[in-house]
Design an enzyme around this catalytic site. Structure first.
Site, PDB file in Angstrom:
ATOM      1  N   SER A  81      36.288  43.852  41.026  1.00  0.00           N
ATOM      2  CA  SER A  81      35.746  44.503  39.841  1.00  0.00           C
ATOM      3  C   SER A  81      36.879  45.123  39.017  1.00  0.00           C
ATOM      4  O   SER A  81      37.785  44.415  38.579  1.00  0.00           O
ATOM      5  CB  SER A  81      34.698  45.535  40.270  1.00  0.00           C
ATOM      6  OG  SER A  81      33.879  45.908  39.201  1.00  0.00           O
ATOM      7  N   ASP A 206      25.046  38.529  40.537  1.00  0.00           N
ATOM      8  CA  ASP A 206      25.758  39.710  40.038  1.00  0.00           C
ATOM      9  C   ASP A 206      25.216  40.118  38.668  1.00  0.00           C
ATOM     10  O   ASP A 206      25.268  39.339  37.718  1.00  0.00           O
ATOM     11  CB  ASP A 206      27.252  39.393  39.941  1.00  0.00           C
ATOM     12  CG  ASP A 206      28.118  40.620  39.714  1.00  0.00           C
ATOM     13  OD1 ASP A 206      27.586  41.657  39.284  1.00  0.00           O
ATOM     14  OD2 ASP A 206      29.328  40.532  39.970  1.00  0.00           O
ATOM     15  N   HIS A 233      27.223  41.863  43.356  1.00  0.00           N
ATOM     16  CA  HIS A 233      28.530  42.323  42.893  1.00  0.00           C
ATOM     17  C   HIS A 233      29.506  42.612  44.040  1.00  0.00           C
ATOM     18  O   HIS A 233      30.699  42.801  43.791  1.00  0.00           O
ATOM     19  CB  HIS A 233      28.353  43.583  42.035  1.00  0.00           C
ATOM     20  CG  HIS A 233      29.578  43.978  41.258  1.00  0.00           C
ATOM     21  ND1 HIS A 233      30.157  43.165  40.305  1.00  0.00           N
ATOM     22  CD2 HIS A 233      30.338  45.107  41.301  1.00  0.00           C
ATOM     23  CE1 HIS A 233      31.203  43.766  39.790  1.00  0.00           C
ATOM     24  NE2 HIS A 233      31.343  44.944  40.376  1.00  0.00           N
TER      25      HIS A 233
END
Length: 257
Positions: A81, A206, A233
């Site tokens: 991320s 996600d 995610h």
């Protein structure tokens, strides 16, 4: 006791593998994954102001510069991320530090536009406002978003919470700086110039980094994409065996181990 400039925990032997976490998290999130990667020297890093690392002024490139000061030469760098955004910039600015890049549920540009899949601006704005009102509640809400959509969401959220809350709460300024990075940093041109081996791991479910962004990303012989059909995610939490298998297969194929 003062926090170190940059907390880093090393375990295992072999080629160095640096792990950079996402927003609101800390390096403990990778502990289950590291346990399955003993053939690497795993270096779990707390980003500035997160976990056991001291906050750092100066914004995105200051964070990248500090990371570069502490990393070994020719490391594999895995960024999840927001960590993937930092890892991408590291690879572009410090090529001798990064031998290979792994990004997990990460994009070179996180903000959604008419042409680019990403996080709606209003969602980032809501988190910015909520940080000022109730920091712990905001973090809890974001922790829950990591697994929403996966088949094992309830168990995944519980596991993420247990891992992350084992360390100190993030610094409020670092959280605000991180949200600004997710909103403002655009590395799409940088990403297109990378020549090193690059593995990109995606969760098909996600909701924060839609997998359809792949169609907008650069493609080349040095790039490998893997999509986990039932992951959200945090695929390394929901599907650790599959993620480890993909990393090992790719590392072997590229001659990194």
């Amino acid at each position: 006791m003062n926090s170190p400039a940059l907390f880093m925990q090393a375990s295992g032997d072999g080629h160095p593998l640096v792990l950079l976490h996402g927003w609101g998290m800390n390096s403990s999130i990778f502990t289950p994954l590291v346990a399955q990667l003993p053939q690497y020297q795993c270096l779990q890093v707390d980003l500035p102001g997160f976990g056991d690392s001291a906050p750092l002024d100066g914004g995105f490139d200051a964070w990248v510069d500090q990371l570069a000061q502490h990393l070994p030469e020719q490391a594999m760098v895995l960024g999840w991320s927001l960590g993937g955004l930092l890892a991408t910039r590291l690879a572009q600015r410090y090529p001798t530090k990064v031998a290979a890049l792994i990004t997990v549920a990460s994009s070179p540009y996180f903000l959604a536009t008419a042409e680019w899949p990403g996080i709606p601006a209003k969602v980032l704005q809501q988190f910015t406002q909520q940080l000022q009102q109730d920091l712990p509640k905001t973090i809890e809400r974001f922790l829950a978003l990591q697994a929403m959509g996966s088949d094992t969401a309830r168990d995944d959220i519980r596991r993420i919470r247990e891992l992350v809350l084992a360390k100190p709460q993030p610094d409020a300024t670092a959280l605000a700086d991180g949200l600004a990075m997710l909103r403002d940093i655009d590395l799409r041109e940088d990403a297109a110039t990378l020549q090193l081996p690059w593995l990109r791991l995606w969760g098909k479910l996600d909701g924060l980094v839609p997998h359809r962004v792949i169609t907008q990303m650069p493609t080349a012989d040095n790039i490998t994409d893997a999509i986990f059909a039932k992951a959200s995610h945090a695929p390394f939490i929901s599907h650790p065996h599959e993620v480890v298998t993909e990393i090992q297969r790719w590392s072997t194929a590229t001659g990194l181990i």
